[in-house]
Enzyme design. Structure first.
Site, mmCIF file in Angstrom:
data_model
loop_
_atom_site.group_PDB
_atom_site.id
_atom_site.type_symbol
_atom_site.label_atom_id
_atom_site.label_comp_id
_atom_site.label_asym_id
_atom_site.label_seq_id
_atom_site.Cartn_x
_atom_site.Cartn_y
_atom_site.Cartn_z
ATOM 1 N N LYS A 126 41.169 -17.033 -2.312
ATOM 2 C CA LYS A 126 41.602 -15.818 -1.776
ATOM 3 C C LYS A 126 40.885 -14.537 -1.142
ATOM 4 C CE LYS A 126 46.273 -15.285 -0.200
ATOM 5 N NZ LYS A 126 46.898 -16.386 -0.263
ATOM 6 N N ASP A 166 47.723 -14.171 5.269
ATOM 7 C CA ASP A 166 49.073 -14.195 4.254
ATOM 8 C C ASP A 166 49.726 -12.927 4.249
ATOM 9 O OD1 ASP A 166 49.489 -15.054 1.552
ATOM 10 O OD2 ASP A 166 49.067 -12.954 1.231
HETATM 11 P P1 NDP Z 1 54.388 -10.977 6.559
HETATM 12 O O1 NDP Z 1 53.287 -10.011 6.192
HETATM 13 O O2 NDP Z 1 53.865 -12.251 7.840
HETATM 14 O O3 NDP Z 1 55.820 -10.953 6.241
HETATM 15 C C1 NDP Z 1 55.790 -10.075 4.753
HETATM 16 C C2 NDP Z 1 57.235 -9.882 4.847
HETATM 17 O O4 NDP Z 1 57.714 -9.420 3.299
HETATM 18 C C3 NDP Z 1 57.676 -8.483 4.966
HETATM 19 O O5 NDP Z 1 58.696 -8.960 5.594
HETATM 20 C C4 NDP Z 1 57.578 -7.862 4.368
HETATM 21 O O6 NDP Z 1 57.545 -6.429 4.589
HETATM 22 C C5 NDP Z 1 57.385 -8.117 3.200
HETATM 23 N N1 NDP Z 1 57.101 -7.347 1.985
HETATM 24 C C6 NDP Z 1 55.596 -7.594 1.775
HETATM 25 N N2 NDP Z 1 55.234 -7.331 0.993
HETATM 26 C C7 NDP Z 1 56.049 -6.677 0.445
HETATM 27 C C8 NDP Z 1 56.443 -5.630 -0.860
HETATM 28 N N3 NDP Z 1 55.416 -4.662 -1.549
HETATM 29 N N4 NDP Z 1 57.723 -5.223 -1.108
HETATM 30 C C9 NDP Z 1 58.890 -5.408 -0.207
HETATM 31 N N5 NDP Z 1 58.216 -6.673 1.007
HETATM 32 C C10 NDP Z 1 57.531 -6.304 1.318
HETATM 33 O O7 NDP Z 1 53.996 -12.516 5.338
HETATM 34 P P2 NDP Z 1 53.878 -14.078 5.076
HETATM 35 O O8 NDP Z 1 55.079 -14.306 5.207
HETATM 36 O O9 NDP Z 1 52.811 -14.316 5.341
HETATM 37 O O10 NDP Z 1 53.814 -13.506 3.373
HETATM 38 C C11 NDP Z 1 54.646 -13.566 2.211
HETATM 39 C C12 NDP Z 1 54.916 -14.303 1.466
HETATM 40 O O11 NDP Z 1 54.513 -16.027 1.569
HETATM 41 C C13 NDP Z 1 53.217 -14.172 1.014
HETATM 42 O O12 NDP Z 1 53.669 -13.966 -1.063
HETATM 43 C C14 NDP Z 1 52.211 -14.928 1.262
HETATM 44 O O13 NDP Z 1 51.460 -14.308 -0.379
HETATM 45 C C15 NDP Z 1 53.525 -16.059 0.847
HETATM 46 N N6 NDP Z 1 52.486 -17.775 1.816
HETATM 47 C C16 NDP Z 1 52.474 -17.243 2.763
HETATM 48 C C17 NDP Z 1 52.153 -18.335 3.488
HETATM 49 C C18 NDP Z 1 51.752 -18.279 5.421
HETATM 50 O O14 NDP Z 1 51.428 -19.079 5.700
HETATM 51 N N7 NDP Z 1 51.551 -17.350 5.935
HETATM 52 C C19 NDP Z 1 51.381 -19.372 2.637
HETATM 53 C C20 NDP Z 1 51.817 -19.503 1.508
HETATM 54 C C21 NDP Z 1 52.774 -18.348 0.502
HETATM 55 P P3 NDP Z 1 56.650 -5.511 5.452
HETATM 56 O O15 NDP Z 1 57.001 -5.549 6.381
HETATM 57 O O16 NDP Z 1 58.333 -3.964 5.719
HETATM 58 O O17 NDP Z 1 55.631 -4.618 5.188
HETATM 59 O O1 2IT Z 2 49.420 -18.970 -0.136
HETATM 60 C C1 2IT Z 2 48.528 -19.734 0.938
HETATM 61 O O2 2IT Z 2 48.703 -20.711 0.877
HETATM 62 C C2 2IT Z 2 48.167 -19.254 2.016
HETATM 63 N N1 2IT Z 2 48.367 -17.553 2.549
HETATM 64 C C3 2IT Z 2 48.010 -19.862 3.692
HETATM 65 C C4 2IT Z 2 46.892 -20.611 3.103
HETATM 66 C C5 2IT Z 2 45.619 -20.968 4.052
HETATM 67 O O3 2IT Z 2 44.665 -21.712 3.940
HETATM 68 O O4 2IT Z 2 46.688 -21.960 5.094
#
Ligand code: NDP
Ligand code: 2IT
Length: 444
Positions: A126, A166
């Site tokens: 990561k 992420d």
């Molecule tokens: P994005 O940046 O697309 O969206 C994040 C969302 O969460 C936004 O709505 C953001 O609000 C909110 N958010 C982030 N930080 C905070 C905080 N500290 N407090 C409150 N709200 C918060 O990220 P993703 O959708 O990609 O990721 C969301 C989660 O999923 C994370 O935990 C990530 O690690 C996990 N994840 C993502 C994957 C992926 O493929 N993208 C795969 C597996 C897991 P704002 O815009 O206001 O900051």
């Molecule tokens: O938390 C996760 O699994 C991710 N942000 C996606 C990682 C990836 O390599 O697609």
């Protein structure tokens, strides 16, 4: 003292001031107790737990870039290459002001077991930075991404370490990073995933984490005699994971009534309008107040609150520790019967325990959100064979992987006498494959 307790104490002592990393290690080690006790002598002699809890390599670097006013800004850059026993390091890059080494280590540690659960050949890693893309111009984001890769390029590669998106890292950031990697190395290779479709990206990668979360949730409900159709779902977050989780939940016949961001949340009695949400978040990069302003059925509230809304199913899809004990109590009191984590470690340990004790079906992120990284691995396969698969092909592989993951963790929980404890099942199933590979490869 038991080997598990000894190693946990060691991890806390050696990694001070990293509470999220301690939390992730505690959850995993606690559920491995039975497995470790059965093999304690061999694991202890090989220091297997000490090795699995220590990153193979941690890269910390300076990221200087020039903002639109001509001022030089400096951010911290991180890449933690945690474990390569079963494949090249694989995992996302988080860009958020809260990023520090402990957060990247918790995410990298979780990624080891998640990637193992996918059944695909990917190790755990990561990275990220405390850079905040919010409010920055495209040129500023490009300047940051290019500077980030100017250092990181020497540590990554299609067969060594493959970063992805992420929080804060989406298609725009991956594009700038890919361009800079190509310029520096001259290599047109699958070094990053989540790429655009015109330069090696995979169809369905954008949707994969959210869709995968729902495929797994559907299977978990089915195996417990329940159905997702007609259910009310609350979702937190409004980013990549939340948007496509909401879309698939609706396609499966559920009604999604909430989304949130870091400033507030929306309750939409008629069900979230996905097209409008995408317009506000993906196109305009705006706040949820704009969603509420454009939608008469929606109420906007400042602060935190989605877990207080009556629901059947809760899907935390924003960030770590966003669902605490008080929230868990509210969910149970309101009749919620299933929680599946789209985010990484969104539920605190005491909240998880409360939900499990109160009969809520609970699937941890390392299983429930594995569809994103699994589809990244499918993107790597397509890049290696220089072919692109159709949306339907990728989506059906994703569904197969998520259904498999659920059965693996269900079976592991049953085998070790913890039926229905999907946290234990996920940790055990993920661990066993990595432990076997580490043992076979000797002391490295
Ligand atoms: P994005 O940046 O697309 O969206 C994040 C969302 O969460 C936004 O709505 C953001 O609000 C909110 N958010 C982030 N930080 C905070 C905080 N500290 N407090 C409150 N709200 C918060 O990220 P993703 O959708 O990609 O990721 C969301 C989660 O999923 C994370 O935990 C990530 O690690 C996990 N994840 C993502 C994957 C992926 O493929 N993208 C795969 C597996 C897991 P704002 O815009 O206001 O900051
Ligand atoms: O938390 C996760 O699994 C991710 N942000 C996606 C990682 C990836 O390599 O697609």
């Amino acid at each position: 003292m038991s080997y598990v307790d000894e190693v946990f104490e060691l991890v806390v002592a050696k990694n001070p001031a990293q509470p999220e990393f301690h939390q992730a290690v505690k959850e995993v080690l606690e559920s491995l107790r039975v497995v470790i006790e059965a093999n304690e002598e061999a694991y202890r002699k090989d220091a297997l737990l000490e090795r699995i809890c220590t990153p193979e390599r941690q890269i910390l670097f300076r990221v200087p870039w020039v903002d639109d006013k001509g001022q030089v800004q400096v951010n911290n850059g991180f890449r933690v290459q945690f474990n390569s026993a079963i494949g090249p390091y694989k995992g996302g890059l988080r860009l958020h002001p809260s990023v520090n080494l402990g957060i990247i280590k918790f995410l990298g540690f979780e990624q080891i077991f998640k990637n193992s659960l996918t059944g695909l050949p990917i190790g755990g890693g990561k990275g990220g930075s405390d850079f905040d893309p919010k409010g920055k111009s495209d040129r500023e984001v490009m300047a940051f991404c290019q500077s980030f890769i100017n250092e990181l390029y020497r540590h990554i590669g299609a067969d060594t370490d493959v970063p992805a998106g992420d929080i804060g890292t989406g298609a725009r950031e991956i594009g700038y990073m890919y361009g800079q990697y190509k310029r520096l190395t001259g290599l047109y290779e699958g070094v990053l995933t989540g790429k655009g479709l015109t330069y090696g990206g995979s169809l369905a990668r954008t949707e994969a984490t959210g869709y995968g979360l729902l495929y797994l949730t559907e299977e978990m409900l089915k195996c417990n005699g329940k159905d997702i159709a007609g259910k009310t779902v609350v979702i937190s977050g409004s980013g990549n994971v939340a948007i496509y989780a909401a879309q698939k939940a609706q396609q499966l016949g559920a009604k999604v009534v909430t989304v949130s961001d870091s400033t507030g949340w929306v309750y939409d009695a008629e069900g979230i309008d996905i097209a409008l949400l995408k317009e506000v978040k993906e196109v305009k990069r705006a706040r949820l107040t704009e969603y509420a302003a454009a939608r008469p059925s929606a109420e906007y509230h400042d602060g935190k609150g989605v877990w207080t809304v009556k629901c059947d199913i809760a899907l935390p899809c924003a960030t770590q520790n966003e669902l605490n004990l008080e929230d868990a109590k509210a969910l149970v009191a309101n009749g919620c019967f299933a929680v599946a984590e789209g985010a990484n470690m969104p539920t605190t340990l005491d909240a998880t325990e409360y939900l499990q004790k109160n009969g809520v079906l609970f699937c941890p992120g390392k299983a429930a959100n594995a569809g994103g990284v699994a589809t990244s691995a499918l993107e790597m396969s397509q890049n290696s064979e220089r072919l692109s698969w159709t949306f339907e092909e990728v989506d059906s592989k994703l569904k197969g992987i998520m259904v498999n993951i659920f059965h693996n963790l269900d079976d592991a929980a049953k085998k070790y006498g913890m039926e229905g404890n999907y946290v234990a099942g996920a940790n055990i199933a993920g661990f066993l494959k990595v432990a076997e590979a580490m043992t076979a490869q000797g002391i490295v």
